[in-house]
Design a protein around this motif. Structure first.
Motif, short mmCIF file in Angstrom:
data_model
loop_
_atom_site.label_atom_id
_atom_site.label_comp_id
_atom_site.label_asym_id
_atom_site.label_seq_id
_atom_site.Cartn_x
_atom_site.Cartn_y
_atom_site.Cartn_z
N ASP A 1 0.83 -1.20 0.00
CA ASP A 1 0.00 0.00 0.00
C ASP A 1 0.86 1.25 0.00
O ASP A 1 2.00 1.24 0.49
N ALA A 2 0.28 2.32 -0.51
CA ALA A 2 0.80 3.67 -0.32
C ALA A 2 0.03 4.29 0.83
O ALA A 2 -1.22 4.31 0.81
N VAL A 3 0.74 4.78 1.84
CA VAL A 3 0.12 5.36 3.04
C VAL A 3 0.41 6.85 3.04
O VAL A 3 1.57 7.27 3.17
N MET A 4 -0.63 7.64 2.89
CA MET A 4 -0.49 9.11 2.90
C MET A 4 -0.99 9.63 4.24
O MET A 4 -2.12 9.34 4.64
N GLN A 5 -0.14 10.38 4.95
CA GLN A 5 -0.52 10.84 6.28
C GLN A 5 -0.24 12.34 6.41
O GLN A 5 0.69 12.87 5.79
N TRP A 6 -1.06 12.98 7.25
CA TRP A 6 -0.94 14.42 7.50
C TRP A 6 -0.95 14.65 9.01
O TRP A 6 -1.91 14.31 9.70
N SER A 7 0.15 15.26 9.50
CA SER A 7 0.25 15.58 10.92
C SER A 7 1.39 16.56 11.14
O SER A 7 2.39 16.55 10.40
N ARG A 8 1.26 17.38 12.17
CA ARG A 8 2.35 18.28 12.54
C ARG A 8 2.29 18.53 14.04
O ARG A 8 1.23 18.81 14.61
N HIS A 9 3.44 18.43 14.67
CA HIS A 9 3.58 18.75 16.09
C HIS A 9 4.10 20.17 16.22
O HIS A 9 5.17 20.49 15.70
N GLY A 10 3.34 21.01 16.92
CA GLY A 10 3.79 22.37 17.17
C GLY A 10 3.29 23.36 16.14
O GLY A 10 2.65 23.01 15.14
N ASP A 11 3.61 24.66 16.40
CA ASP A 11 3.17 25.75 15.53
C ASP A 11 4.25 26.82 15.54
O ASP A 11 4.69 27.25 16.61
N THR A 12 4.68 27.23 14.36
CA THR A 12 5.75 28.24 14.31
C THR A 12 5.27 29.58 14.85
O THR A 12 6.02 30.29 15.51
N GLY A 13 4.04 29.96 14.57
CA GLY A 13 3.49 31.19 15.10
C GLY A 13 4.35 32.40 14.76
O GLY A 13 4.94 32.51 13.69
N ALA A 14 4.46 33.32 15.74
CA ALA A 14 5.25 34.55 15.54
C ALA A 14 6.58 34.50 16.26
O ALA A 14 7.33 35.47 16.24
N ILE B 1 9.32 26.02 16.37
CA ILE B 1 9.39 25.08 15.24
C ILE B 1 8.17 24.16 15.28
O ILE B 1 7.45 24.11 16.28
N ALA B 2 7.98 23.45 14.19
CA ALA B 2 6.98 22.38 14.12
C ALA B 2 7.63 21.18 13.45
O ALA B 2 8.49 21.34 12.58
N VAL B 3 7.23 19.99 13.87
CA VAL B 3 7.73 18.75 13.26
C VAL B 3 6.62 18.19 12.39
O VAL B 3 5.51 17.94 12.87
N VAL B 4 6.92 18.01 11.10
CA VAL B 4 5.92 17.61 10.11
C VAL B 4 6.18 16.16 9.70
O VAL B 4 7.32 15.77 9.40
N SER B 5 5.11 15.35 9.67
CA SER B 5 5.25 13.93 9.32
C SER B 5 5.50 13.79 7.82
O SER B 5 5.09 14.64 7.02
N PRO B 6 6.15 12.70 7.40
CA PRO B 6 6.30 12.45 5.96
C PRO B 6 4.95 12.24 5.31
O PRO B 6 4.06 11.60 5.89
N ALA B 7 4.79 12.77 4.09
CA ALA B 7 3.50 12.69 3.42
C ALA B 7 3.22 11.31 2.85
O ALA B 7 2.06 10.96 2.62
N LEU B 8 4.26 10.50 2.61
CA LEU B 8 4.06 9.23 1.96
C LEU B 8 4.96 8.17 2.57
O LEU B 8 6.17 8.37 2.73
N LEU B 9 4.36 7.02 2.90
CA LEU B 9 5.08 5.85 3.35
C LEU B 9 4.64 4.65 2.51
O LEU B 9 3.49 4.61 2.04
N VAL B 10 5.52 3.70 2.33
CA VAL B 10 5.18 2.45 1.66
C VAL B 10 4.97 1.38 2.73
O VAL B 10 5.78 1.26 3.66
N ARG B 11 3.90 0.62 2.60
CA ARG B 11 3.56 -0.39 3.60
C ARG B 11 3.49 -1.77 2.96
O ARG B 11 2.77 -1.98 2.00
N LEU B 12 4.27 -2.71 3.50
CA LEU B 12 4.23 -4.11 3.09
C LEU B 12 3.63 -4.90 4.25
O LEU B 12 4.16 -4.88 5.37
N SER B 13 2.51 -5.59 4.01
CA SER B 13 1.76 -6.23 5.09
C SER B 13 1.67 -7.74 4.91
O SER B 13 1.76 -8.26 3.79
N PHE B 14 1.46 -8.43 6.04
CA PHE B 14 1.27 -9.87 6.07
C PHE B 14 0.15 -10.17 7.06
O PHE B 14 0.16 -9.67 8.19
#
Length: 300
Positions: free
Chosen positions: A258-271, A276-289
């Motif tokens: 599968d292609a796994v698309m995820q959206w998440s961010r820790h924190g807010d840069t603000g003013a 800082i904010a930590v942003v998750s990768p937009a795409l992961l590859v998943r091999l399942s059993f």
């Protein structure tokens, strides 16, 4: 004489009419199905009823979830129309105190059973690293994200079901903000909807694997998160698309990609220039059993 004859006719007609007026209606509908809906046997069938009125019978029939399942790909069957069987040849009333046909009034039905597990699999994840966002934008990053997750599908129909997901993601990150490699560990926990319709069935079975989940992403083991103003938890949204391949004598176990698309961010840069904010990768590859779990009542 005429008066006596008239009284006799009235009494006789009344006696004949009383049973007919006292007789209640008995509405039923029949159902049958053959195919995947009847594993281990040629076909299944039954009758639901009695219902006191045609309106009640039709209401229950319209709400019967088997109506769509019996005509789904791989099945042949359906629900019959409502009929009043009272007085029909071969009709036998239900025993006292026990409804016929297995029907139980809504108010007397037992609590719904818990969701049935239909599929369980473990997936290995691989993708780009988590990144850092500052007031200047998202920084380029080098590294990799690896991990695994456990996915449990609920429901008895592959076309639509629930999903529970928990896992672990490890990312090795190098950015302008973290010139030295920085290790990050995250725990995703999700619930959502999934669909696994069949594409092909022969010596092997191929199914689509689609899902949409929402939940949280918890960062663990972060000693400097407080100093950087990073929260422990963040909202996570995931979409997944791919396919599963099943093999074996019963086509119950297999693998998937599968292609796994995820959206998440820790924190807010603000003013704050230091925020800082930590942003998750937009795409992961998943091999399942994993495989299907038929013992819980799922009919795939």
């Amino acid at each position: 004489m005429r008066r006596s004859l008239l009284i006799g006719l009235v009494v006789g007609a009344s006696l004949l009419a009383i049973p007919r007026l006292a007789r209640g209606e008995a509405w039923y509908y029949e159902w049958s199905c053959t195919g995947e809906c009847s594993p281990g046997q040629l076909a299944i069938s039954g009758t639901e009823g009695p219902f006191e009125t045609r309106e009640e019978c039709e209401r229950v029939r319209d709400e019967d979830p088997r109506d769509d399942y019996f005509v789904a790909p791989g099945n042949l069957g359906g629900l019959g129309s409502c009929e009043d069987l009272e007085g029909q040849p071969g009709y036998r009333p239900a025993p006292a105190g026990r409804p016929a046909g297995g029907y139980v009034p809504v108010g007397e039905r037992p609590p719904e059973p818990p969701p049935k597990i239909s599929k369980v699999d473990v997936g290995l994840l691989l993708g780009a690293p988590y990144r850092v966002e500052t007031m200047s934008g998202v920084e380029d990053a080098t590294g990799v994200t690896t991990g695994f997750d456990l996915r449990i599908q609920t429901g008895t129909m592959p076309e639509i079901g629930g999903e529970i997901v928990v896992g672990l993601q490890y990312s090795r990150v190098s950015t302008a903000h973290y010139p030295d490699d920085r290790s990050m560990v995250f725990v995703p926990w999700l619930i959502g909807l999934t669909s696994t319709p069949r594409l092909y069935r022969g010596k092997r079975e191929v199914r689509l694997d689609l899902a949409f989940d929402v939940g949280g992403l918890s960062r663990v083991g972060c000693g400097d998160c407080e100093a950087e103003g990073l929260p422990t938890h963040a909202f996570l949204m995931v979409a997944r698309g791919g396919f599963d391949v099943y093999s074996g004598a019963t086509l119950d176990s297999g693998w998937g990609i599968d292609a796994v698309m995820q959206w998440s961010r820790h924190g807010d840069t603000g003013a704050d220039p230091a925020a800082i904010a930590v942003v998750s990768p937009a795409l992961l590859v998943r091999l399942s059993f994993g495989g299907k779990v038929r013992e819980t009542g799922a009919t795939w």
